[in-house]
Design an enzyme around this catalytic site. Structure first.
Site, mmCIF file in Angstrom:
data_model
loop_
_atom_site.group_PDB
_atom_site.id
_atom_site.type_symbol
_atom_site.label_atom_id
_atom_site.label_comp_id
_atom_site.label_asym_id
_atom_site.label_seq_id
_atom_site.Cartn_x
_atom_site.Cartn_y
_atom_site.Cartn_z
ATOM 1 N N CYS A 111 0.887 -1.188 0.000
ATOM 2 C CA CYS A 111 0.000 0.000 0.000
ATOM 3 C C CYS A 111 0.912 1.222 0.000
ATOM 4 O O CYS A 111 1.101 1.861 1.030
ATOM 5 C CB CYS A 111 -0.899 -0.001 1.230
ATOM 6 N N ALA A 112 1.462 1.549 -1.163
ATOM 7 C CA ALA A 112 2.677 2.368 -1.200
ATOM 8 C C ALA A 112 2.488 3.874 -1.354
ATOM 9 O O ALA A 112 3.371 4.638 -0.968
ATOM 10 C CB ALA A 112 3.583 1.869 -2.327
ATOM 11 N N LYS B 244 7.643 5.620 1.957
ATOM 12 C CA LYS B 244 8.321 4.439 2.509
ATOM 13 C C LYS B 244 8.980 3.618 1.401
ATOM 14 O O LYS B 244 10.062 3.063 1.601
ATOM 15 C CB LYS B 244 7.329 3.614 3.324
ATOM 16 N N ASP C 251 -0.530 0.348 -5.328
ATOM 17 C CA ASP C 251 -1.605 1.129 -4.702
ATOM 18 C C ASP C 251 -2.880 0.930 -5.502
ATOM 19 O O ASP C 251 -2.843 0.614 -6.694
ATOM 20 C CB ASP C 251 -1.265 2.615 -4.622
ATOM 21 N N ASP D 79 -5.595 -3.739 -6.212
ATOM 22 C CA ASP D 79 -6.166 -3.914 -4.882
ATOM 23 C C ASP D 79 -5.302 -4.929 -4.133
ATOM 24 O O ASP D 79 -5.222 -6.091 -4.514
ATOM 25 C CB ASP D 79 -7.613 -4.431 -5.007
ATOM 26 N N ASP E 200 1.751 -1.136 4.824
ATOM 27 C CA ASP E 200 1.441 0.148 5.482
ATOM 28 C C ASP E 200 -0.027 0.427 5.164
ATOM 29 O O ASP E 200 -0.348 1.131 4.214
ATOM 30 C CB ASP E 200 2.360 1.247 4.949
ATOM 31 N N CYS F 130 -0.861 4.837 10.477
ATOM 32 C CA CYS F 130 -0.701 6.172 11.069
ATOM 33 C C CYS F 130 -1.907 6.473 11.961
ATOM 34 O O CYS F 130 -2.482 7.552 11.919
ATOM 35 C CB CYS F 130 -0.504 7.237 9.996
#
Length: 447
Positions: free
Chosen positions: A259-260, A265, A283, A310, A329, A382
């Site tokens: 999930c970039a 990252k 992504d 996905d 992430d 996050c």
């Protein structure tokens, strides 16, 4: 009103955020252009919009005794009063006469003389009588909610998860301005060299508080510099920089970043690899994938491959045991970045958190077979909510006996973060280092 009027622009921005649930940080930039706001006025506009948003519920508490029927008060009038009281209470350098004059003029322009008198009367009453005190609120959770302008359901939730003291400190920390931190690209310069170059151009630069990858700018816009354009650094929060270090990629590794976007990252991993190996950056959205490519090109990275897909179906795209390291992430509620996006706290619900935790688990489960035995899988968010963090990790481990938490993770963290690590997991809260709230868990695939 004049086209570039700061308070009129602030009011329109606040109304659009409220009506359309638009993201404040994206909308503000477009409103500055649309209204032709002068560069000298941008800091005041930003302060009024973010400050009024951050303290919305506190401002409503202050206004409540002075408005007889808040439900009948039009939305734009309510927001005009909020931004006016915000300036009166929190901005010492703005004279009250200027606040009153502007508020009355905007009220006349948008409404009529009756509304202008109503607004003027309330502001004058507050000036004469002073503000109500939060000390009168007996319930601790309710008092924290009003003082820090967080929804009561979230405050109660965090008190149960963290205890009242940490919950209060965390909520208070989100009301302070975020620092601007940048990650040094060690392929192009050392931290000392970059600090020296930026300082020579008049920037106030310090070393980061948390990691040796970071510098902090106390003044000036770093993204406008030649050093940024040349790829000598990337804007990134310090807590976010811990992720790639925790993953600890080694030269030649095949790494999956599931999930970039927008690529912070992925590019950090690619830099640590020094352009060896391959980083597969995925992504869901094509337009976001293009942001990763732009970042990689600016930084001079050639070992990143991007793809829109996905990540819940990533097991259908890649082979089992194809990767040495995997980063998930995951998409999350973002409750750790409220300092930067204050509107998040008013729009998220308990149902959102539950739904996201299910998506997070699905992505982890889809990525799990793709990791080589003995490899590292890092899960990060996050947010600071345990339902998206520790509870997701527990569920994943209960369903995947081939994985275990990596207790050696703490050795890969910078010294400042080590005290917060616990058995392969670390939770950084916003008040620890003045960073975003961030969670990281490291798994090892058993041999």
């Amino acid at each position: 009103m004049k086209k570039n009027n700061v308070r009129e622009t602030a009011l329109e921005t606040l109304l659009m955020i409220e009506k359309n649930q638009a993201y404040s940080h994206l909308l503000l930039n477009s409103m500055i252009k649309k209204h032709g706001v002068k560069e000298i006025d941008i800091p005041l506009l930003t302060e009024i919009v973010y400050g009024t948003l951050q303290r919305r519920d506190t401002l409503d508490f202050y206004l409540a005794p002075f408005i007889k029927n808040a439900k009948k008060t039009e939305q734009w009038v309510q927001n005009l009063l909020r931004l006016s009281v915000y300036q009166m209470v929190y901005l010492d350098r703005v004279p009250e006469r200027a606040v009153f004059h502007e508020a009355v003029e905007i009220a006349k322009h948008r409404g009529h003389k009756g509304i202008a008198s109503f607004v003027n009367g309330i502001l004058r009453s507050i000036q004469r009588q002073g503000l109500p005190s939060t000390a009168e609120i007996k319930d601790e959770a309710e008092r924290i909610a009003v003082e820090t302008s967080f929804p009561l359901w979230l405050v109660k939730r965090w008190i149960s998860q963290l205890g009242a003291a940490d919950a209060k400190k965390m909520c208070e920390a989100t009301l302070t301005p975020p620092s601007v931190s940048a990650r040094v690209n060690f392929m192009k310069n050392t931290r000392g060299e970059l600090m020296e170059q930026l300082s020579a151009k008049g920037f106030q630069i310090e070393e980061g508080d948390l990691t040796s990858d970071a510098i902090k700018s106390l003044k000036g816009s770093l993204v406008q510099t030649e050093e940024f354009k040349e790829g000598r650094f990337t804007i990134q929060d310090e807590s976010s920089m811990l992720v790639a270090r925790t993953l600890a990629p080694e030269k030649g590794d095949a790494v999956l970043d599931a999930c970039a976007a927008p690529g912070g990252k992925s590019t950090h991993i690619a830099e640590i690899l020094e352009n060896t190996g391959t980083v597969y950056s995925l992504d869901l959205h094509k337009q976001k994938v293009s942001l990763i490519t732009e970042q990689a090109e600016r930084l001079g990275l050639t070992n990143i491959k991007t793809e829109a897909m996905d990540s819940r179906k990533v097991h259908e795209r890649f082979k089992n045991e194809q990767f040495d390291k995997i980063l998930v992430d995951a998409p999350c509620s973002g409750l750790g970045v409220v300092r930067r996006k204050p509107d998040i706290k008013y729009t998220k619900s308990a149902e959102d958190v539950k739904r996201l935790s299910q998506i997070q688990l699905e992505i982890l489960s889809s990525a799990a077979p793709l990791l080589k035995k003995g490899g590292t899988l890092v899960y990060s968010t996050c947010t600071i909510d345990s339902e998206e963090n520790g509870q997701v990790v527990d569920k994943f481990l209960s369903e995947h006996s081939e994985f275990e938490l990596d207790s050696a993770m703490a050795d890969r963290l910078p010294e400042a973060a080590k005290p917060y690590a616990d058995g392969g997991q670390v939770q950084i809260l916003p008040h620890y280092f003045g960073t975003d709230g961030f969670y990281i868990a490291s798994f090892r695939k058993k041999v």
